[in-house]
Design a protein around this motif. Structure first.
Motif, PDB file in Angstrom:
ATOM      1  N   LEU A 166      39.301  71.889  60.545  1.00 32.39           N
ATOM      2  CA  LEU A 166      39.051  70.507  60.128  1.00 32.39           C
ATOM      3  C   LEU A 166      39.703  70.202  58.787  1.00 32.39           C
ATOM      4  CD1 LEU A 166      35.317  70.025  61.150  1.00 32.39           C
ATOM      5  CD2 LEU A 166      37.328  68.931  62.172  1.00 32.39           C
ATOM      6  N   PHE A 167      39.657  71.148  57.875  1.00 33.75           N
ATOM      7  CA  PHE A 167      40.279  70.960  56.563  1.00 33.75           C
ATOM      8  C   PHE A 167      41.792  70.805  56.690  1.00 33.75           C
ATOM      9  CE2 PHE A 167      42.084  72.823  52.640  1.00 33.75           C
ATOM     10  CZ  PHE A 167      41.597  71.897  51.731  1.00 33.75           C
ATOM     11  N   VAL A 168      42.417  71.670  57.472  1.00 35.42           N
ATOM     12  CA  VAL A 168      43.865  71.597  57.665  1.00 35.42           C
ATOM     13  C   VAL A 168      44.247  70.298  58.371  1.00 35.42           C
ATOM     14  CG1 VAL A 168      45.819  72.661  58.874  1.00 35.42           C
ATOM     15  CG2 VAL A 168      44.210  74.077  57.595  1.00 35.42           C
ATOM     16  N   LEU A 196      44.082  67.542  55.861  1.00 31.59           N
ATOM     17  CA  LEU A 196      45.244  67.550  54.955  1.00 31.59           C
ATOM     18  C   LEU A 196      46.486  67.003  55.645  1.00 31.59           C
ATOM     19  CD1 LEU A 196      44.921  70.944  53.062  1.00 31.59           C
ATOM     20  CD2 LEU A 196      44.568  68.647  52.158  1.00 31.59           C
ATOM     21  N   ILE A 197      46.708  67.379  56.897  1.00 28.10           N
ATOM     22  CA  ILE A 197      47.861  66.865  57.643  1.00 28.10           C
ATOM     23  C   ILE A 197      47.757  65.354  57.816  1.00 28.10           C
ATOM     24  CG2 ILE A 197      48.990  66.885  59.911  1.00 28.10           C
ATOM     25  CD1 ILE A 197      48.337  69.915  60.020  1.00 28.10           C
ATOM     26  N   TRP A 238      49.480  59.958  56.257  1.00 28.82           N
ATOM     27  CA  TRP A 238      49.098  58.632  55.806  1.00 28.82           C
ATOM     28  C   TRP A 238      49.847  58.257  54.531  1.00 28.82           C
ATOM     29  CZ3 TRP A 238      45.951  57.159  51.502  1.00 28.82           C
ATOM     30  CH2 TRP A 238      45.609  55.813  51.496  1.00 28.82           C
ATOM     31  N   VAL A 239      50.020  59.199  53.613  1.00 25.84           N
ATOM     32  CA  VAL A 239      50.710  58.936  52.353  1.00 25.84           C
ATOM     33  C   VAL A 239      52.208  58.707  52.588  1.00 25.84           C
ATOM     34  CG1 VAL A 239      51.405  59.969  50.150  1.00 25.84           C
ATOM     35  CG2 VAL A 239      49.043  60.146  50.913  1.00 25.84           C
TER      36      VAL A 239
END
Length: 58
Positions: A45-47, A50-51, A56-57
């Motif tokens: 979930l963390f990875v 981050l992806i 999004w950025v």
């Protein structure tokens, strides 16, 4: 209820701020397989988060 205890123990481990007494209590009470399973799910979930944030950025 045991899942919540496992989740809490894994989250404390991710932060790295755990008292030795709490760690030893968790070792006696929780299953190692449950801890590993919850940790793997949280890492995934963390990875994925981050992806998603990077996409999004960008």
């Amino acid at each position: 209820m045991k899942l919540l205890h496992t989740l809490r123990a894994v989250l404390w481990a991710f932060l790295g701020v755990r008292k030795r007494a709490g760690y030893e209590e968790d070792l006696g009470r929780l299953s190692p397989f449950a801890i590993i399973a919850v940790a793997l799910v949280l890492v995934l979930l963390f990875v994925a988060g981050l992806i998603a944030l990077v996409n999004w950025v960008v």
